[in-house]
Design a protein around this motif. Structure first.
Motif, short mmCIF file in Angstrom:
data_model
loop_
_atom_site.label_atom_id
_atom_site.label_comp_id
_atom_site.label_asym_id
_atom_site.label_seq_id
_atom_site.Cartn_x
_atom_site.Cartn_y
_atom_site.Cartn_z
N MET A 86 -16.54 -13.19 83.15
CA MET A 86 -17.49 -13.42 84.23
C MET A 86 -17.45 -14.89 84.63
O MET A 86 -17.43 -15.78 83.80
CB MET A 86 -18.90 -13.02 83.77
CG MET A 86 -19.96 -13.26 84.82
SD MET A 86 -21.60 -12.86 84.24
CE MET A 86 -21.96 -11.49 85.30
N ALA A 129 -21.91 -19.37 87.06
CA ALA A 129 -22.79 -19.34 88.22
C ALA A 129 -22.48 -20.53 89.11
O ALA A 129 -22.13 -21.61 88.64
CB ALA A 129 -24.24 -19.40 87.77
N VAL A 141 -30.15 -11.92 91.84
CA VAL A 141 -30.08 -10.68 91.06
C VAL A 141 -29.75 -11.11 89.64
O VAL A 141 -28.62 -11.48 89.34
CB VAL A 141 -29.01 -9.71 91.62
CG1 VAL A 141 -28.93 -8.46 90.75
CG2 VAL A 141 -29.30 -9.35 93.06
N ASN A 188 -29.14 -13.30 86.55
CA ASN A 188 -28.49 -14.61 86.60
C ASN A 188 -26.99 -14.45 86.81
O ASN A 188 -26.19 -15.25 86.36
CB ASN A 188 -28.78 -15.41 85.32
CG ASN A 188 -28.35 -14.66 84.07
OD1 ASN A 188 -27.78 -13.57 84.17
ND2 ASN A 188 -28.61 -15.23 82.92
N TYR A 189 -26.63 -13.38 87.54
CA TYR A 189 -25.21 -13.09 87.73
C TYR A 189 -24.82 -12.81 89.18
O TYR A 189 -23.63 -12.62 89.47
CB TYR A 189 -24.80 -11.88 86.88
CG TYR A 189 -25.42 -10.57 87.32
CD1 TYR A 189 -24.75 -9.74 88.22
CD2 TYR A 189 -26.66 -10.18 86.86
CE1 TYR A 189 -25.31 -8.54 88.64
CE2 TYR A 189 -27.22 -8.99 87.28
CZ TYR A 189 -26.55 -8.18 88.16
OH TYR A 189 -27.12 -6.99 88.57
N ALA A 190 -25.77 -12.78 90.13
CA ALA A 190 -25.42 -12.37 91.49
C ALA A 190 -26.52 -12.74 92.47
O ALA A 190 -27.62 -13.15 92.09
CB ALA A 190 -25.18 -10.86 91.53
N GLN A 207 -28.16 -11.05 96.36
CA GLN A 207 -28.19 -9.96 97.33
C GLN A 207 -28.47 -10.57 98.68
O GLN A 207 -29.45 -11.31 98.85
CB GLN A 207 -29.28 -8.95 96.96
CG GLN A 207 -29.35 -7.78 97.91
CD GLN A 207 -30.43 -6.78 97.49
OE1 GLN A 207 -31.32 -7.11 96.72
NE2 GLN A 207 -30.33 -5.59 98.00
N ILE A 209 -24.31 -6.26 96.27
CA ILE A 209 -24.67 -7.26 95.28
C ILE A 209 -23.44 -8.15 95.08
O ILE A 209 -22.39 -7.69 94.63
CB ILE A 209 -25.07 -6.61 93.93
CG1 ILE A 209 -26.21 -5.62 94.13
CG2 ILE A 209 -25.41 -7.68 92.89
CD1 ILE A 209 -27.51 -6.22 94.60
N SER A 260 -21.73 -10.63 93.07
CA SER A 260 -21.69 -11.30 91.77
C SER A 260 -20.97 -12.63 91.92
O SER A 260 -20.27 -12.88 92.91
CB SER A 260 -20.96 -10.43 90.74
OG SER A 260 -19.58 -10.38 91.05
N TRP A 261 -21.11 -13.50 90.90
CA TRP A 261 -20.41 -14.77 90.94
C TRP A 261 -18.90 -14.53 91.01
O TRP A 261 -18.20 -15.24 91.73
CB TRP A 261 -20.75 -15.63 89.73
CG TRP A 261 -22.23 -15.82 89.47
CD1 TRP A 261 -22.82 -15.92 88.24
CD2 TRP A 261 -23.30 -15.96 90.42
NE1 TRP A 261 -24.18 -16.10 88.38
CE2 TRP A 261 -24.50 -16.13 89.71
CE3 TRP A 261 -23.37 -15.94 91.81
CZ2 TRP A 261 -25.74 -16.29 90.33
CZ3 TRP A 261 -24.61 -16.09 92.44
CH2 TRP A 261 -25.76 -16.27 91.70
N ASP A 262 -18.40 -13.53 90.26
CA ASP A 262 -16.97 -13.20 90.32
C ASP A 262 -16.56 -12.78 91.73
O ASP A 262 -15.50 -13.18 92.22
CB ASP A 262 -16.65 -12.06 89.35
CG ASP A 262 -16.65 -12.50 87.89
OD1 ASP A 262 -16.36 -13.67 87.61
OD2 ASP A 262 -16.93 -11.65 87.02
N THR A 263 -17.39 -11.97 92.37
CA THR A 263 -17.09 -11.50 93.73
C THR A 263 -17.06 -12.66 94.70
O THR A 263 -16.15 -12.77 95.54
CB THR A 263 -18.11 -10.43 94.18
OG1 THR A 263 -17.99 -9.30 93.32
CG2 THR A 263 -17.87 -10.01 95.62
#
Length: 120
Positions: A1, A4, A67, A69-71, A73, A84, A86-89
């Motif tokens: 992951m 952030a 969302v 502590n990972y994303a 919206q 959603i 995410s930080w990866d996205t």
């Protein structure tokens, strides 16, 4: 992951979401790009091909919600709010912006579709 982001700034006037990561990577992501590449099932398909989203050239964002502590919206002004990011996205969308955008424009052209909103 992915870690952030250290900063996320919505630039309403230019319709850009600026995402800065701790390693210095900074991405200026157009809201239209985020809308048409939303990680929602509506856009990504329910196991099928990615949907071609059209007419979003002037889309804006009304609200951003954390969302966990990972994303985040994004609440787009066209009513779409199920993706959603995410930080990866966000990092993937930033790293692959040029290729993704070129692919999107090609898919629009192939479909005879437009980025412009069509009024009925």
């Amino acid at each position: 992951m992915a870690d952030a982001p250290t900063d996320i700034t919505l630039h309403q006037k230019s319709k850009i979401l600026e995402v800065v990561f701790e390693d210095g990577a900074t991405y200026n992501l157009p809201l239209e790009y985020l809308r048409v590449y939303s990680p929602s099932a509506e856009v990504r398909g329910h196991g099928g091909p990615m949907q071609l989203v059209t007419g979003k050239k002037d889309v804006g964002v009304e609200q951003i919600d954390p969302v966990g502590n990972y994303a985040i919206q994004l609440h787009f002004d066209d009513g779409h709010n199920t993706g959603i990011f995410s930080w990866d996205t966000l990092r993937e969308l930033g790293e692959n912006y040029e290729a993704n955008w070129a692919d999107y424009l090609k898919r629009l052209e192939d479909a005879g579709a437009t980025r412009e909103k069509l009024w009925h």
